[in-house]
Design an enzyme around this catalytic site. Structure first.
Site, PDB file in Angstrom:
ATOM      1  N   TRP A  92       0.796  -0.958  -0.133  1.00 23.31           N
ATOM      2  CA  TRP A  92      -0.032   0.210  -0.130  1.00 23.31           C
ATOM      3  C   TRP A  92       0.818   1.136  -0.200  1.00 23.31           C
ATOM      4  CZ3 TRP A  92      -1.845   2.558   4.816  1.00 23.31           C
ATOM      5  CH2 TRP A  92      -3.141   3.920   4.626  1.00 23.31           C
TER       6      TRP A  92
ATOM      7  N   ASP B 158      -0.176  -4.458   9.855  1.00 23.33           N
ATOM      8  CA  ASP B 158      -0.648  -3.621   9.473  1.00 23.33           C
ATOM      9  C   ASP B 158      -1.626  -4.383   9.065  1.00 23.33           C
ATOM     10  OD1 ASP B 158      -2.465  -2.265   8.585  1.00 23.33           O
ATOM     11  OD2 ASP B 158      -1.461  -1.113   6.837  1.00 23.33           O
TER      12      ASP B 158
ATOM     13  N   LYS C  79     -13.516  -1.461   6.450  1.00 22.74           N
ATOM     14  CA  LYS C  79     -13.554  -2.316   5.906  1.00 22.74           C
ATOM     15  C   LYS C  79     -14.715  -3.506   6.873  1.00 22.74           C
ATOM     16  CE  LYS C  79     -10.136  -0.481   3.896  1.00 22.74           C
ATOM     17  NZ  LYS C  79      -9.424   0.292   3.021  1.00 22.74           N
TER      18      LYS C  79
HETATM   19  C1  LMR Z   1      -7.200   1.127  -0.657  1.00 21.36           C
HETATM   20  O1  LMR Z   1      -5.982   0.762  -0.351  1.00 21.36           O
HETATM   21  O2  LMR Z   1      -7.533   0.797  -1.724  1.00 21.36           O
HETATM   22  C2  LMR Z   1      -8.252   1.367   0.939  1.00 21.36           C
HETATM   23  O3  LMR Z   1      -6.666   0.603   1.568  1.00 21.36           O
HETATM   24  C3  LMR Z   1      -8.202   2.602   0.901  1.00 21.36           C
HETATM   25  C4  LMR Z   1      -6.825   3.186   0.913  1.00 21.36           C
HETATM   26  O4  LMR Z   1      -7.229   4.805   2.155  1.00 21.36           O
HETATM   27  O5  LMR Z   1      -5.856   3.593   0.003  1.00 21.36           O
END
Ligand code: LMR
Length: 399
Positions: free
Chosen positions: A132, A213, A247
């Site tokens: 992420w 996480d 979520k």
């Molecule tokens: C995502 O990865 O789409 C979600 O966790 C929303 C975000 O905050 O990026």
């Protein structure tokens, strides 16, 4: 006007997920499909209000809204601990877990980074490749330099386990290592139980500082099974655990998360809790109350908690069904397309292997939105849009 103060401010290039979501909203095509941001929608394409959460709303009513303490609502913090670690975890019995309510999962990782920057400054930070995107940003904002450990084996669409272990072994002892224990974002591939044990051995032997996480608890196998990696790790070593209710409670805009520090003993936990409170005070003083009350009410009531668990199971089951349905539709259109990845990956996301140009084509030609990395949010699929997504996917791969 006098000379401009802000003339040199650079434009924001946009966030790869949130800005894309804005573009989706602005897209006038009625048949558009949003498979970009990690948001669960039901079979009608709506963000659900869970029944358990609705009951909690009715219970909390419009009560007074004083400030919450810096570390958040006590019932919420207790609920986080039991959910993440399991009621009978020895670390809870020994009172060596310090937990705060945070502003979503992002807030949890952000406070973890701020806390580590103050107390363990200058250490290398390793995040998975890919991860992420905000993991890099949050730790860099706190003053760290970030690097990566291999995670994604593109050829086999699985975890590059050998590469991951090698990198963790080679990293400087005491490095900060961010690990997503379940429903990895963006790849959808997780470590198996034996791999978790082997990675734990390396992490503990190297004295690395693990920040788990866990943003999708319950979307992999079950609420309890998904926490197994974290729970076993917390029996062996200290660590930090960020969790999110965005979520699994469908409470995106309420910004509900938690941060727990597993410490050596109760005295250490008390001191760490104090420093986490200070980090909160310096950042935003205290967390918001309505979301705090909602989560605390559901997790603190046996019936509502059982209802919530069933609702999480339903969301997961629907996502798994949509993976299967999309795979069937793609197979029906093309014998060549390998769709097994859809079935083996778990959680909200699938890494499709599509290149940026192919993702671009799907968006421009068909209004089907994936993240540029090829990440598809399967939680946005439903029976109505799957045929269209399948056609778009097959067409994009043919180019
Ligand atoms: C995502 O990865 O789409 C979600 O966790 C929303 C975000 O905050 O990026």
């Amino acid at each position: 006007m006098a000379e401009s103060l802000f003339g040199r401010v650079e434009p924001f290039a946009g966030d790869p997920i949130l800005s894309l979501n804005d573009s989706f909203k602005a897209d006038p095509r009625p048949e558009k499909v949003n498979l970009s941001i990690g948001v669960y929608t039901d079979e009608k394409g709506r963000i659900p209000v869970l029944g358990s959460v609705r009951s909690a709303y009715e219970q909390i009513g419009f009560a007074k809204r004083p400030y919450l303490p810096m570390d958040g609502h006590p019932g919420y913090r207790d609920g986080v601990q039991k959910l993440v670690f399991g009621k009978a975890h020895p670390a809870l019995a020994e009172k060596r877990v310090a937990t705060i309510q945070t502003i979503g999962g992002t807030g949890a990782v952000g406070i973890a980074a701020d806390f580590l920057a103050k107390h363990l400054p200058g250490r290398p930070v390793l995040v998975s490749d890919p991860t992420w995107e905000n993991h890099h940003g949050l730790f860099q904002r706190a003053g760290f330099e970030t690097t990566t450990y291999p995670y994604w084996d593109r050829a086999n669409r699985s975890v590059d386990f050998a590469g991951m272990v090698k990198a963790l072994e080679a990293a400087e002892s005491g490095s900060i290592v961010v690990i997503q224990p379940v429903c990895h974002n963006p790849t959808g591939v997780d470590l198996g139980e034996e791999q978790q044990a082997a990675v734990t051995d390396v992490l503990v032997a190297k004295g690395h500082v693990v920040v788990f996480d866990m943003a999708y608890q319950g979307f992999g196998t079950s609420v309890d099974a998904d926490a197994a990696f974290v729970r076993r790790y917390a029996e062996r070593a200290s660590c930090l655990v960020a969790n999110s209710f965005s979520k699994n409670f469908s409470l995106y805009g309420e910004r509900c998360g938690g941060l727990s520090a597993v410490c050596r003993d109760a005295d250490e936990a008390e001191r760490v809790l104090g420093q986490l409170k200070l980090a909160v005070r310096r950042s935003y003083s205290s967390p918001p109350m309505t979301g705090g009350l909602l989560v605390a009410t559901v997790l603190g009531n046996d019936d509502l908690r059982a209802q919530w668990t069933r609702e999480v199971d339903e969301m997961r089951t629907r996502m798994d069904a949509m993976r299967k349905l999309l795979a069937e539709h793609i197979r029906a259109l093309s014998n060549e397309a390998d769709v097994n990845f859809l079935l083996s990956q778990r959680g909200m996301f699938s890494y499709t292997g599509l290149r940026e140009q192919q993702v671009h084509d799907m968006r421009e030609n068909d209004g089907v939105y994936l993240v540029g990395s090829g990440r598809m949010c399967v939680a946005g699929l439903n029976e109505e849009n799957v045929p269209k997504v399948a056609r778009s996917f097959v067409a994009a791969r043919q180019v």
